[in-house]
Enzyme design. Structure first.
Site, PDB file in Angstrom:
ATOM      1  N   ILE A 138       1.006  -1.225  -0.042  1.00 51.67           N
ATOM      2  CA  ILE A 138      -0.082   0.018   0.056  1.00 51.67           C
ATOM      3  C   ILE A 138       0.928   1.269  -0.144  1.00 51.67           C
ATOM      4  O   ILE A 138       1.844   1.379   0.764  1.00 51.67           O
ATOM      5  CB  ILE A 138      -0.876   0.101   1.097  1.00 51.67           C
ATOM      6  CG1 ILE A 138      -1.918  -1.175   1.470  1.00 51.67           C
ATOM      7  CG2 ILE A 138      -1.811   1.324   1.187  1.00 51.67           C
ATOM      8  CD1 ILE A 138      -2.734  -1.199   2.419  1.00 51.67           C
ATOM      9  N   GLY A 189       1.842 -20.398   6.958  1.00 47.44           N
ATOM     10  CA  GLY A 189       3.074 -19.342   6.704  1.00 47.44           C
ATOM     11  C   GLY A 189       2.604 -17.991   6.966  1.00 47.44           C
ATOM     12  O   GLY A 189       3.414 -16.979   6.741  1.00 47.44           O
ATOM     13  N   ASP A 203       5.084  -5.316  16.035  1.00 48.16           N
ATOM     14  CA  ASP A 203       5.283  -4.826  14.478  1.00 48.16           C
ATOM     15  C   ASP A 203       4.495  -3.777  14.053  1.00 48.16           C
ATOM     16  O   ASP A 203       4.774  -2.873  13.649  1.00 48.16           O
ATOM     17  CB  ASP A 203       4.665  -6.394  13.714  1.00 48.16           C
ATOM     18  CG  ASP A 203       4.786  -5.996  12.373  1.00 48.16           C
ATOM     19  OD1 ASP A 203       5.999  -6.084  11.528  1.00 48.16           O
ATOM     20  OD2 ASP A 203       3.750  -5.851  11.675  1.00 48.16           O
ATOM     21  N   LYS A 207       5.555   0.280  12.513  1.00 47.63           N
ATOM     22  CA  LYS A 207       4.890   0.768  11.321  1.00 47.63           C
ATOM     23  C   LYS A 207       4.325   2.103  11.753  1.00 47.63           C
ATOM     24  O   LYS A 207       4.432   3.068  11.382  1.00 47.63           O
ATOM     25  CB  LYS A 207       4.129   0.039  10.924  1.00 47.63           C
ATOM     26  CG  LYS A 207       4.582  -1.494  10.290  1.00 47.63           C
ATOM     27  CD  LYS A 207       3.744  -2.326   9.894  1.00 47.63           C
ATOM     28  CE  LYS A 207       4.531  -3.924   9.356  1.00 47.63           C
ATOM     29  NZ  LYS A 207       3.486  -4.970   9.329  1.00 47.63           N
TER      30      LYS A 207
END
Ligand SMILES: NC(=O)c1ccc[n+]([C@@H]2O[C@H](COP(=O)([O-])OP(=O)(O)OC[C@H]3O[C@@H](n4cnc5c(N)ncnc54)[C@H](OP(=O)(O)O)[C@@H]3O)[C@@H](O)[C@H]2O)c1
Length: 440
Positions: A138, A189, A203, A207
């Site tokens: 994005i 995964g 995480d 960001k």
């Protein structure tokens, strides 16, 4: 045609291998759009012998990223290793010190050292591009850094971790437990063997710290983020949220308030009919509210080899198209030397609606007592209900769900502490903040 742009790539894993494949397969188209060929002239990874499904036979191999950054005959150093320290950080610093342009997807590095790296890049007249570091494919960095220049941003928020969104979506759609959905995410995964970094919210926090700086022109403050992961979200919360017309998402939110900037990552209830509530699975979404444009919402793939490589390639193409000596876009939207100090708004002064789930002993007066603890703290209730569980005995503990009108975090904490002191409480109350999108 102008000389080729010579690119060195450090890291040939999920993103690096996809990038090599795309650049090689689309060489002709890229040369036409960029006005010059893009040529990979140097690569490095840990294991030279590993089969990566790409052809690197004609490309110079370097044994370490640091050596590649310091010695390779390249114009652009692409870092796709990861990690805030070690070879990724050392090689990016070395490349910038050499005056090379750098492209990276490394949010951990930027969250920890973004301002320092931006200073070096700006001193050297080099570009440091990092579109892939936030929400994968994005183009949110470009939107904040360039397209919204002149706007005053008031809030930026989003779903920026595919693993968490996948788990919450599966829990809701299939009524599975958090642990079951996490195991499924690992099998497919979507989650690391050690998922803590994703599910605890770190995480998303990395960001968010980057977006905050771009949105508000303040120094990166990744350590100043209020953090709550999704590990405590139960299927009961998801069901109750759904009954009340909400869905639960892990949001990162940065918001300008009168007392400073709020940066928070936590499970959040969003109205069922909002667009962000419909963003399911590993998909990401970022919303930006600003005064001239209004609300902008971008939804798309937030991870994966190709989606991430697409953003990295866009960054490389920007460099290929840029003219030497031309004015550079400041790395963090505002020149590093002009970034304002970060001023943190205290979490206690956060204002918003709250969902509270309380388990209580079933006895007369409990309902009234809970309502009284809320009233004593000036909290006005949108709804209060008791959820009956037809499978349990009549005198077993009952669940009470409250939804408040806008109030402060301080009031909620005081009211919840007061309820915790009551003898009728069973277990820990669950508190989830409500976030309301402006336009969508
Ligand atoms: N995967 C995604 O969907 C995604 C999305 C957005 C951003 N990112 C970011 O992109 C970056 C790369 O992620 P990835 O998923 O591609 O990681 P990955 O699959 O683990 O690949 C990492 C690569 O770095 C190499 N490497 C690791 N340590 C090294 C060292 N000391 N010296 C030289 N090479 C070393 C590895 O070499 P070997 O192959 O020889 O082991 C591997 O090729 C990270 O910053 C990540 O946060 C990834």
């Amino acid at each position: 045609m102008a000389d080729a742009l010579k690119v060195g790539i450090a890291g040939l894993g999920t993103v690096g291998a996809s990038l090599v494949r795309i650049i090689q397969n689309r060489a002709n188209e890229l040369a036409v759009t960029c006005g010059r060929p893009i040529e990979i002239t140097a690569v490095t990874a840990r294991d030279r012998k590993r089969d990566r499904g790409i052809d690197i036979s004609g490309i110079t191999w370097f044994d370490t990223p640091q050596k590649l950054a310091a010695e390779a005959d390249i114009d652009v150093f692409v870092e796709l290793i990861g990690g805030a320290n070690g070879p990724a950080a050392e090689s990016v610093r070395a490349a910038l010190e050499r005056g090379l342009h750098v492209v990276t997807a490394n949010k951990a590095l930027l969250a920890a050292s973004g301002v320092e790296l931006a200073r070096i890049a700006e001193d050297k007249g080099a570009l440091l591009n990092f579109e892939a570091a936030v929400a994968g494919g994005i183009p949110v960095i470009k939107a904040l850094r360039e397209s919204l220049t002149g706007n005053t941003v008031s809030r930026v928020y989003g779903i920026m971790n595919g693993t968490c969104n996948y788990i919450l979506t599966r829990m809701e759609k299939e009524g599975l437990s958090f642990a079951d959905c996490l195991r499924e995410a690992q099998r497919l995964g979507y989650a690391e063997a050690d998922p803590a970094f994703d599910i605890e919210g770190n995480d998303t926090a990395h960001k968010l710290a980057i977006l905050t700086t771009l949105a508000f022109g303040t120094e990166i403050a990744a350590d100043e983020i209020y953090l709550e992961g999704i590990t405590n979200i139960s299927i009961e919360d998801i069901r109750a949220a759904s009954d009340l017309g909400y869905r639960i998402k892990l949001l990162g939110v940065a918001q300008k308030t009168e007392s400073g900037i709020e940066q928070r990552v936590h499970p959040t209830m969003v109205p069922h009919d909002s667009v962000i509530a419909q963003v399911d699975g590993v998909t990401n979404a970022v919303a930006i509210e600003s005064d001239i444009l209004g609300e902008l919402l971008m939804v798309g793939p937030g991870a994966g080899g190709n989606a991430t490589a697409s953003a990295v390639l866009g960054d490389i193409a920007d460099i290929a198209k840029s003219r030497p000596g031309a004015q550079r876009v400041p790395v963090l939207g505002t020149p590093a030397a002009a970034l304002a100090p970060y001023k943190r708004a205290r979490m206690r002064s956060h204002e918003g609606g709250y969902f509270i789930r309380i388990t209580v002993v079933d006895r007369t007066g409990v309902f009234a007592s809970i309502a009284a603890r809320m009233a004593e703290n000036n909290i006005s209730l949108e709804s209060i209900m008791q959820r009956a569980n037809p499978e349990t005995a009549d005198d077993s503990p009952k669940t009470i769900i409250l939804v408040t009108h806008a109030t402060t975090e301080a009031s909620i904490r005081k009211a919840v502490d007061a309820i915790k002191a009551e003898s009728y409480l069973v277990g820990e109350p669950q508190v989830i903040r409500i976030e309301r999108p402006k336009a969508f």
